[in-house]
Design a protein around this motif. Structure first.
Motif, PDB file in Angstrom:
ATOM      1  N   GLU A  48       0.687   4.298  -2.904  1.00  0.00           N
ATOM      2  CA  GLU A  48       0.521   5.728  -2.625  1.00  0.00           C
ATOM      3  C   GLU A  48       1.673   6.543  -3.225  1.00  0.00           C
ATOM      4  OE1 GLU A  48      -2.242   7.666  -0.581  1.00  0.00           O
ATOM      5  OE2 GLU A  48      -2.636   6.164  -2.107  1.00  0.00           O
ATOM      6  N   ARG A  96      -8.412   3.599   6.106  1.00  0.00           N
ATOM      7  CA  ARG A  96      -7.210   4.407   6.331  1.00  0.00           C
ATOM      8  C   ARG A  96      -7.526   5.550   7.270  1.00  0.00           C
ATOM      9  NH1 ARG A  96      -5.743   5.818   0.332  1.00  0.00           N
ATOM     10  NH2 ARG A  96      -4.159   7.172   1.220  1.00  0.00           N
ATOM     11  N   ARG A  98       0.848   6.957  -6.877  1.00  0.00           N
ATOM     12  CA  ARG A  98      -0.225   7.945  -7.071  1.00  0.00           C
ATOM     13  C   ARG A  98       0.291   9.372  -6.939  1.00  0.00           C
ATOM     14  NH1 ARG A  98      -4.002  10.793  -3.875  1.00  0.00           N
ATOM     15  NH2 ARG A  98      -3.169   9.947  -1.918  1.00  0.00           N
ATOM     16  N   LEU A 140      -1.192   6.328   5.337  1.00  0.00           N
ATOM     17  CA  LEU A 140      -0.471   5.969   4.120  1.00  0.00           C
ATOM     18  C   LEU A 140       0.182   7.171   3.443  1.00  0.00           C
ATOM     19  CD1 LEU A 140      -2.968   3.424   2.516  1.00  0.00           C
ATOM     20  CD2 LEU A 140      -0.893   2.926   3.816  1.00  0.00           C
ATOM     21  N   VAL A 141      -0.228   8.389   3.811  1.00  0.00           N
ATOM     22  CA  VAL A 141       0.320   9.577   3.158  1.00  0.00           C
ATOM     23  C   VAL A 141       1.281  10.274   4.121  1.00  0.00           C
ATOM     24  CG1 VAL A 141      -0.185  11.659   1.814  1.00  0.00           C
ATOM     25  CG2 VAL A 141      -1.771   9.738   1.762  1.00  0.00           C
ATOM     26  N   ALA A 191      -6.408  10.854   2.618  1.00  0.00           N
ATOM     27  CA  ALA A 191      -5.647  10.836   1.359  1.00  0.00           C
ATOM     28  C   ALA A 191      -4.791  12.083   1.165  1.00  0.00           C
ATOM     29  CB  ALA A 191      -6.574  10.637   0.157  1.00  0.00           C
ATOM     30  N   TYR A 205       0.813  -1.217   0.000  1.00  0.00           N
ATOM     31  CA  TYR A 205       0.000   0.000   0.000  1.00  0.00           C
ATOM     32  C   TYR A 205       0.849   1.271   0.000  1.00  0.00           C
ATOM     33  CZ  TYR A 205      -4.074  -2.931   1.112  1.00  0.00           C
ATOM     34  OH  TYR A 205      -5.075  -3.868   1.080  1.00  0.00           O
TER      35      TYR A 205
END
Length: 346
Positions: free
Chosen positions: A16, A240, A19, A315-316, A289, A12
Protein backbone atom coordinates in the motif's frame (compact mmCIF):
# COMPACT_ATOMS: atom_id res chain seq x y z
CA UNK A 1 12.08 15.64 -3.62
CA UNK A 2 12.86 13.31 -0.71
CA UNK A 3 14.17 9.78 -1.16
CA UNK A 4 12.21 7.01 0.53
CA UNK A 5 13.06 3.52 1.72
CA UNK A 6 10.71 0.78 2.88
CA UNK A 7 11.94 -1.98 5.19
CA UNK A 8 9.77 -5.08 5.07
CA UNK A 9 8.92 -4.69 1.43
CA UNK A 10 6.71 -7.70 0.77
CA UNK A 11 3.89 -7.27 3.29
CA UNK A 12 0.50 -5.76 2.56
CA UNK A 13 1.37 -2.53 4.38
CA UNK A 14 4.44 -2.07 2.20
CA UNK A 15 2.47 -2.73 -0.97
CA UNK A 16 0.00 0.00 0.00
CA UNK A 17 2.90 2.36 0.67
CA UNK A 18 4.26 1.64 -2.81
CA UNK A 19 0.84 2.28 -4.40
CA UNK A 20 0.30 5.56 -2.59
CA UNK A 21 3.84 6.85 -3.07
CA UNK A 22 3.45 6.56 -6.85
CA UNK A 23 1.28 9.72 -6.85
CA UNK A 24 3.23 11.71 -4.26
CA UNK A 25 5.08 14.65 -5.81
CA UNK A 26 7.47 15.18 -2.89
CA UNK A 27 8.64 11.60 -2.30
CA UNK A 28 10.46 9.14 -4.55
CA UNK A 29 10.80 5.48 -3.67
CA UNK A 30 14.49 4.56 -3.81
CA UNK A 31 14.88 1.36 -1.81
CA UNK A 32 12.71 -1.64 -0.98
CA UNK A 33 14.47 -3.73 1.64
CA UNK A 34 13.58 -7.35 2.34
CA UNK A 35 15.47 -9.69 4.65
CA UNK A 36 14.03 -12.87 3.16
CA UNK A 37 13.66 -11.96 -0.52
CA UNK A 38 16.41 -9.46 -1.34
CA UNK A 39 17.70 -9.78 -4.89
CA UNK A 40 14.25 -10.62 -6.22
CA UNK A 41 11.99 -8.37 -8.27
CA UNK A 42 8.94 -7.37 -6.28
CA UNK A 43 6.82 -7.81 -9.41
CA UNK A 44 7.65 -11.52 -9.27
CA UNK A 45 5.72 -11.65 -5.99
CA UNK A 46 3.13 -8.99 -6.82
CA UNK A 47 2.63 -8.98 -10.61
CA UNK A 48 0.36 -5.92 -10.42
CA UNK A 49 3.56 -3.89 -9.83
CA UNK A 50 5.03 -4.87 -13.22
CA UNK A 51 6.47 -1.78 -14.97
CA UNK A 52 6.31 0.29 -11.77
CA UNK A 53 9.35 -0.97 -9.80
CA UNK A 54 12.51 -1.68 -11.78
CA UNK A 55 15.18 -2.31 -9.14
CA UNK A 56 15.28 -5.58 -7.20
CA UNK A 57 14.68 -5.61 -3.47
CA UNK A 58 17.82 -5.04 -1.43
CA UNK A 59 19.45 -6.33 1.71
CA UNK A 60 19.60 -4.03 4.72
CA UNK A 61 22.81 -1.97 4.84
CA UNK A 62 22.69 0.71 7.50
CA UNK A 63 25.48 2.91 6.17
CA UNK A 64 24.03 3.10 2.67
CA UNK A 65 20.67 4.05 4.15
CA UNK A 66 22.25 7.01 5.90
CA UNK A 67 23.62 8.27 2.59
CA UNK A 68 20.73 7.52 0.26
CA UNK A 69 17.43 7.83 2.14
CA UNK A 70 15.64 10.79 3.75
CA UNK A 71 12.50 8.96 4.92
CA UNK A 72 12.30 5.36 6.09
CA UNK A 73 9.09 3.39 6.57
CA UNK A 74 9.22 0.25 8.75
CA UNK A 75 6.50 -2.06 7.38
CA UNK A 76 7.82 -4.84 9.57
CA UNK A 77 6.52 -7.20 12.24
CA UNK A 78 6.96 -6.13 15.86
CA UNK A 79 10.50 -6.47 17.16
CA UNK A 80 12.48 -5.20 14.17
CA UNK A 81 12.20 -1.40 14.10
CA UNK A 82 13.40 -1.10 17.70
CA UNK A 83 16.64 -2.84 16.69
CA UNK A 84 17.31 -0.81 13.52
CA UNK A 85 16.29 2.75 14.47
CA UNK A 86 19.02 3.15 17.15
CA UNK A 87 21.62 2.26 14.47
CA UNK A 88 20.49 5.33 12.50
CA UNK A 89 21.37 7.69 15.36
CA UNK A 90 23.18 10.78 14.10
CA UNK A 91 21.48 10.70 10.70
CA UNK A 92 18.70 13.01 9.57
CA UNK A 93 16.44 10.15 8.42
CA UNK A 94 12.79 10.47 9.38
CA UNK A 95 11.61 7.08 10.67
CA UNK A 96 7.98 5.95 10.59
CA UNK A 97 7.36 2.66 12.37
CA UNK A 98 4.18 0.86 11.30
CA UNK A 99 4.71 -1.92 13.86
CA UNK A 100 3.88 -1.65 17.54
CA UNK A 101 7.45 -1.32 18.82
CA UNK A 102 7.17 2.28 20.03
CA UNK A 103 3.46 2.69 20.75
CA UNK A 104 3.44 1.82 24.44
CA UNK A 105 5.11 4.14 26.91
CA UNK A 106 5.89 1.36 29.37
CA UNK A 107 8.52 -1.23 28.37
CA UNK A 108 7.00 -3.75 30.77
CA UNK A 109 3.57 -3.28 29.16
CA UNK A 110 5.09 -3.95 25.73
CA UNK A 111 6.84 -7.09 26.95
CA UNK A 112 3.61 -8.36 28.54
CA UNK A 113 1.35 -7.78 25.52
CA UNK A 114 3.80 -8.42 22.68
CA UNK A 115 5.90 -11.15 24.29
CA UNK A 116 9.15 -9.51 23.12
CA UNK A 117 11.92 -7.45 24.67
CA UNK A 118 10.97 -3.77 24.60
CA UNK A 119 12.82 -0.93 22.90
CA UNK A 120 15.10 1.24 25.06
CA UNK A 121 13.03 3.73 27.08
CA UNK A 122 15.01 6.59 25.54
CA UNK A 123 13.85 5.55 22.06
CA UNK A 124 10.24 5.09 23.18
CA UNK A 125 10.24 8.57 24.72
CA UNK A 126 11.63 10.12 21.53
CA UNK A 127 8.92 8.66 19.32
CA UNK A 128 5.70 10.60 18.70
CA UNK A 129 2.41 8.72 18.43
CA UNK A 130 1.20 9.40 14.92
CA UNK A 131 -2.54 9.74 15.32
CA UNK A 132 -2.62 12.50 12.76
CA UNK A 133 -5.84 14.27 13.75
CA UNK A 134 -5.10 14.32 17.48
CA UNK A 135 -1.36 15.07 17.67
CA UNK A 136 -0.56 17.15 14.54
CA UNK A 137 1.64 19.71 16.31
CA UNK A 138 3.79 17.06 17.97
CA UNK A 139 4.06 15.17 14.66
CA UNK A 140 5.31 18.30 12.89
CA UNK A 141 8.30 18.41 15.26
CA UNK A 142 9.06 14.68 15.22
CA UNK A 143 11.84 12.67 13.60
CA UNK A 144 10.50 9.28 14.77
CA UNK A 145 6.83 8.39 14.41
CA UNK A 146 5.07 5.44 15.99
CA UNK A 147 2.23 4.85 13.56
CA UNK A 148 -0.97 3.76 15.36
CA UNK A 149 -2.45 0.32 14.98
CA UNK A 150 -5.49 -0.15 12.77
CA UNK A 151 -8.03 -0.87 15.53
CA UNK A 152 -6.70 1.96 17.76
CA UNK A 153 -6.97 4.43 14.86
CA UNK A 154 -10.65 3.62 14.38
CA UNK A 155 -11.45 3.39 18.09
CA UNK A 156 -9.56 6.49 19.22
CA UNK A 157 -10.93 8.72 16.46
CA UNK A 158 -14.41 7.52 17.37
CA UNK A 159 -14.10 7.91 21.15
CA UNK A 160 -11.80 10.86 21.85
CA UNK A 161 -14.32 13.62 21.00
CA UNK A 162 -16.92 12.02 23.30
CA UNK A 163 -14.41 12.02 26.17
CA UNK A 164 -13.10 15.52 25.42
CA UNK A 165 -16.64 16.93 25.37
CA UNK A 166 -17.59 14.97 28.53
CA UNK A 167 -20.39 13.22 26.65
CA UNK A 168 -19.58 9.78 28.10
CA UNK A 169 -18.31 8.42 31.38
CA UNK A 170 -14.75 7.14 31.59
CA UNK A 171 -15.92 3.73 32.80
CA UNK A 172 -17.89 1.06 30.97
CA UNK A 173 -16.62 1.67 27.41
CA UNK A 174 -17.18 -1.31 25.11
CA UNK A 175 -15.51 -1.67 21.71
CA UNK A 176 -16.69 -4.31 19.22
CA UNK A 177 -14.12 -4.53 16.41
CA UNK A 178 -14.36 -6.38 13.10
CA UNK A 179 -11.64 -6.58 10.45
CA UNK A 180 -10.95 -8.11 7.07
CA UNK A 181 -8.44 -10.90 6.56
CA UNK A 182 -5.66 -8.64 5.22
CA UNK A 183 -5.25 -7.37 8.78
CA UNK A 184 -3.68 -10.72 9.64
CA UNK A 185 -0.92 -10.21 7.08
CA UNK A 186 0.15 -12.23 4.04
CA UNK A 187 1.51 -15.34 5.75
CA UNK A 188 -1.24 -17.97 5.63
CA UNK A 189 -2.46 -19.57 8.84
CA UNK A 190 -5.21 -21.98 9.81
CA UNK A 191 -7.24 -19.00 10.98
CA UNK A 192 -7.03 -17.22 7.63
CA UNK A 193 -7.40 -20.32 5.45
CA UNK A 194 -10.25 -19.81 2.96
CA UNK A 195 -12.32 -22.73 4.19
CA UNK A 196 -11.97 -21.49 7.78
CA UNK A 197 -12.77 -17.85 7.02
CA UNK A 198 -15.36 -17.99 4.26
CA UNK A 199 -18.98 -17.82 5.49
CA UNK A 200 -17.67 -17.51 9.04
CA UNK A 201 -16.96 -14.90 11.70
CA UNK A 202 -14.51 -15.48 14.53
CA UNK A 203 -13.73 -13.60 17.72
CA UNK A 204 -10.01 -13.78 18.41
CA UNK A 205 -7.38 -12.73 20.97
CA UNK A 206 -10.11 -12.16 23.53
CA UNK A 207 -8.61 -10.33 26.51
CA UNK A 208 -5.15 -10.58 24.95
CA UNK A 209 -5.14 -8.30 21.91
CA UNK A 210 -2.01 -6.12 21.76
CA UNK A 211 -4.13 -3.10 20.79
CA UNK A 212 -5.90 -3.07 24.18
CA UNK A 213 -3.11 -1.25 26.07
CA UNK A 214 -2.59 1.13 23.14
CA UNK A 215 -6.24 2.18 23.13
CA UNK A 216 -6.30 2.51 26.91
CA UNK A 217 -3.05 4.49 27.04
CA UNK A 218 -4.20 7.19 24.64
CA UNK A 219 -7.78 7.39 25.92
CA UNK A 220 -6.31 7.84 29.41
CA UNK A 221 -4.01 10.58 28.12
CA UNK A 222 -6.93 12.46 26.58
CA UNK A 223 -9.34 11.99 29.50
CA UNK A 224 -6.65 12.55 32.15
CA UNK A 225 -8.34 9.72 34.04
CA UNK A 226 -7.47 6.00 33.99
CA UNK A 227 -9.60 4.25 31.38
CA UNK A 228 -10.14 0.54 30.94
CA UNK A 229 -12.07 -0.75 27.92
CA UNK A 230 -13.75 -4.03 27.03
CA UNK A 231 -12.40 -4.72 23.53
CA UNK A 232 -13.20 -7.73 21.38
CA UNK A 233 -11.96 -8.27 17.83
CA UNK A 234 -13.55 -10.41 15.13
CA UNK A 235 -12.26 -11.71 11.82
CA UNK A 236 -14.86 -11.39 9.06
CA UNK A 237 -14.81 -12.85 5.54
CA UNK A 238 -13.74 -9.82 3.54
CA UNK A 239 -10.31 -8.76 2.26
CA UNK A 240 -9.98 -5.29 3.75
CA UNK A 241 -11.88 -2.87 5.91
CA UNK A 242 -12.39 -2.41 9.64
CA UNK A 243 -15.23 -1.23 11.85
CA UNK A 244 -15.35 -0.44 15.55
CA UNK A 245 -18.83 -0.18 17.03
CA UNK A 246 -18.47 1.45 20.43
CA UNK A 247 -20.76 1.91 23.39
CA UNK A 248 -20.41 4.44 26.20
CA UNK A 249 -22.58 5.45 29.14
CA UNK A 250 -23.88 9.00 28.78
CA UNK A 251 -22.45 11.47 31.31
CA UNK A 252 -25.17 14.07 30.70
CA UNK A 253 -28.46 14.53 28.93
CA UNK A 254 -27.91 15.13 25.25
CA UNK A 255 -29.21 14.25 21.79
CA UNK A 256 -27.86 12.64 18.64
CA UNK A 257 -28.05 15.98 16.82
CA UNK A 258 -26.08 17.78 19.53
CA UNK A 259 -23.32 15.16 19.68
CA UNK A 260 -22.98 15.08 15.89
CA UNK A 261 -22.50 18.84 15.89
CA UNK A 262 -19.78 18.47 18.55
CA UNK A 263 -18.00 15.84 16.45
CA UNK A 264 -18.28 17.90 13.29
CA UNK A 265 -16.79 20.87 15.13
CA UNK A 266 -14.00 18.70 16.59
CA UNK A 267 -12.98 17.40 13.15
CA UNK A 268 -13.84 20.42 10.98
CA UNK A 269 -10.18 21.10 10.10
CA UNK A 270 -9.33 17.43 9.55
CA UNK A 271 -10.16 16.42 5.98
CA UNK A 272 -9.87 12.66 6.47
CA UNK A 273 -12.53 12.32 9.16
CA UNK A 274 -16.10 12.49 7.87
CA UNK A 275 -18.91 12.63 10.44
CA UNK A 276 -22.26 11.40 9.17
CA UNK A 277 -25.55 13.23 9.53
CA UNK A 278 -28.16 11.87 11.92
CA UNK A 279 -29.57 8.52 10.87
CA UNK A 280 -26.65 7.71 8.54
CA UNK A 281 -24.08 5.09 9.49
CA UNK A 282 -20.89 4.19 7.61
CA UNK A 283 -19.93 0.88 6.06
CA UNK A 284 -16.45 -0.38 5.31
CA UNK A 285 -17.15 -0.06 1.57
CA UNK A 286 -17.53 3.70 2.04
CA UNK A 287 -13.81 4.08 2.79
CA UNK A 288 -12.38 1.17 0.77
CA UNK A 289 -8.76 1.79 -0.34
CA UNK A 290 -8.87 5.36 1.04
CA UNK A 291 -7.44 7.32 3.95
CA UNK A 292 -10.86 8.32 5.32
CA UNK A 293 -12.37 7.53 8.69
CA UNK A 294 -16.17 7.76 8.59
CA UNK A 295 -18.08 8.07 11.86
CA UNK A 296 -21.78 7.59 12.62
CA UNK A 297 -23.39 8.39 15.98
CA UNK A 298 -26.62 7.52 17.76
CA UNK A 299 -27.66 8.60 21.26
CA UNK A 300 -29.91 5.89 22.66
CA UNK A 301 -32.12 7.62 25.22
CA UNK A 302 -33.74 4.34 26.25
CA UNK A 303 -30.50 2.74 27.48
CA UNK A 304 -28.73 6.03 28.29
CA UNK A 305 -25.88 5.10 25.98
CA UNK A 306 -24.14 6.48 22.94
CA UNK A 307 -23.37 4.19 20.00
CA UNK A 308 -20.47 5.21 17.74
CA UNK A 309 -19.57 3.40 14.52
CA UNK A 310 -16.12 4.21 13.11
CA UNK A 311 -14.86 2.67 9.86
CA UNK A 312 -11.47 2.77 8.14
CA UNK A 313 -9.55 0.81 5.54
CA UNK A 314 -7.16 -1.16 7.74
CA UNK A 315 -4.31 -0.99 5.19
CA UNK A 316 -4.63 2.73 4.40
CA UNK A 317 -5.89 4.89 7.29
CA UNK A 318 -4.97 1.97 9.54
CA UNK A 319 -1.41 1.72 8.21
CA UNK A 320 0.19 3.10 5.01
CA UNK A 321 -2.10 6.08 4.41
CA UNK A 322 -1.76 7.44 7.94
CA UNK A 323 2.00 6.91 7.72
CA UNK A 324 2.13 9.12 4.62
CA UNK A 325 -0.22 11.63 6.26
CA UNK A 326 2.26 11.84 9.14
CA UNK A 327 5.18 12.39 6.76
CA UNK A 328 3.23 15.19 5.11
CA UNK A 329 2.82 16.85 8.50
CA UNK A 330 6.48 16.29 9.42
CA UNK A 331 7.65 18.05 6.27
CA UNK A 332 5.18 20.92 6.11
CA UNK A 333 3.46 19.56 3.00
CA UNK A 334 -0.28 19.64 2.39
CA UNK A 335 -1.72 17.01 4.75
CA UNK A 336 -3.80 15.42 1.98
CA UNK A 337 -0.95 15.19 -0.52
CA UNK A 338 -0.91 11.83 -2.29
CA UNK A 339 -3.97 10.70 -0.31
CA UNK A 340 -6.95 12.75 -1.46
CA UNK A 341 -8.56 10.08 -3.60
CA UNK A 342 -12.14 8.88 -3.92
CA UNK A 343 -12.70 5.52 -2.18
CA UNK A 344 -13.08 2.51 -4.46
CA UNK A 345 -16.72 1.47 -4.79
CA UNK A 346 -18.32 -1.05 -4.97
Amino acid sequence: MKNVGIIGGTGYGAIELIRLLQTHEHMQLKKIISHSQHGEQIAAIYPHLTDFIEDPMQELQIESLKDEVDILFFATPAGIAKEIIPQLAGSTIQCIDLSGDLRLGSPSEYEYWYGKKAAPKQLIDKAVYGLSEIYPEQIKQATIISNPGCFPTSALLGLIPALEKKVILESGIVIDGKTGVSGAGRTPTAMTHYSETNENIKPYKIGKHQHIPEIEQYLTAQAKEPITVAFTTHLVPMTRGLICTMYGQLAKETSTEEVIKQYQSFYENHPFVRVREEGSFPTTKDVYASNYCDIGIHVDQRSNRIIIASVIDNLVKGAAGQAIQNVNLMNGWEETHGLHTIPVYP
